[in-house]
Design an enzyme around this catalytic site. Sequence first.
Site, PDB file in Angstrom:
ATOM      1  N   CYS A 122      86.142  51.715  -5.736  1.00  0.00           N
ATOM      2  CA  CYS A 122      86.761  52.354  -6.761  1.00  0.00           C
ATOM      3  C   CYS A 122      88.320  52.194  -6.875  1.00  0.00           C
ATOM      4  CB  CYS A 122      86.669  53.980  -6.745  1.00  0.00           C
ATOM      5  SG  CYS A 122      86.884  54.848  -8.188  1.00  0.00           S
ATOM      6  N   HIS A 141      81.267  55.036  -6.018  1.00  0.00           N
ATOM      7  CA  HIS A 141      81.386  55.539  -4.788  1.00  0.00           C
ATOM      8  C   HIS A 141      80.163  55.299  -3.894  1.00  0.00           C
ATOM      9  CE1 HIS A 141      85.612  57.350  -4.785  1.00  0.00           C
ATOM     10  NE2 HIS A 141      85.464  57.142  -6.103  1.00  0.00           N
ATOM     11  N   GLU A 200      79.576  55.547  -1.243  1.00  0.00           N
ATOM     12  CA  GLU A 200      79.794  56.442   0.450  1.00  0.00           C
ATOM     13  C   GLU A 200      79.348  57.873  -0.134  1.00  0.00           C
ATOM     14  OE1 GLU A 200      82.051  55.111  -1.522  1.00  0.00           O
ATOM     15  OE2 GLU A 200      83.947  56.648  -1.647  1.00  0.00           O
TER      16      GLU A 200
HETATM   17  N1  GLN Z   1      91.381  56.673 -10.952  1.00  0.00           N
HETATM   18  C1  GLN Z   1      91.688  56.276  -9.557  1.00  0.00           C
HETATM   19  C2  GLN Z   1      93.024  55.444  -9.298  1.00  0.00           C
HETATM   20  O1  GLN Z   1      93.452  54.861 -10.194  1.00  0.00           O
HETATM   21  C3  GLN Z   1      90.402  56.059  -8.905  1.00  0.00           C
HETATM   22  C4  GLN Z   1      89.615  56.854  -8.619  1.00  0.00           C
HETATM   23  C5  GLN Z   1      88.616  56.928  -7.475  1.00  0.00           C
HETATM   24  O2  GLN Z   1      89.101  56.152  -6.495  1.00  0.00           O
HETATM   25  N2  GLN Z   1      87.825  57.571  -7.375  1.00  0.00           N
HETATM   26  O3  GLN Z   1      93.272  54.894  -8.404  1.00  0.00           O
END
Ligand code: GLN
Length: 192
Positions: free
Chosen positions: A77, A170, A172
């Site tokens: 992410c 995610h 995790e």
């Molecule tokens: N939208 C977040 C960002 O720009 C990422 C979101 C996440 O890691 N769950 O960093």
Amino acid sequence: MKIGVLALQGAFIEHVKMLRQLNVQAVEVRLPHQLQGLDGLIIPGGESTTIGKLATEYGLIEPLRRFSECRPTWGTCAGMIFLARDIGIEEQPILGSMDITVDRNAFGRQIDSFETDLDIAGLAGEPFHAVFIRAPVVTAVDGAVDVLARLDDGRIVAVRQGRLLATAFHPELTNDLRLHAFFCAIVEETLA
Ligand code: GLN
């Protein structure tokens, strides 16, 4: 095998727990010298602007860049955003290690979080239950990048480039250890 988890902000504790469930030595990384002796690194989800800001403050940008040039590194992410070469935002500090273009917050506010089952290349068994939270997507890949998973609409959400791995969701936050095991296998290959 010793794997670090970048612990500046975000869901780092969950990654550490998953690695320990696989009997892998896992350490939290906050300072450049803590990268020494690591066989691999996970950059967690969270907020990529915050991770970038703190990494800049702690003098971690160059050490992380050098680490990801020679050792397995996996971004989930926000970690995927941080690893990307291009996010279309000049001011935000990123490592630029992976030849991918990433769109932050690609799902907008209406459906900013959702869960779905994904077929991931290289993972045996049932589809992977993937949790997306204000997730990015990969909008372009270079020739050296393998696409591992797409949403039903074709958007790319998991990629691999040699020893570099990036997932928009995610893993995790589930009980499924398969992606962590997959990353550990990449690390193991580099140790053989
Ligand atoms: N939208 C977040 C960002 O720009 C990422 C979101 C996440 O890691 N769950 O960093």
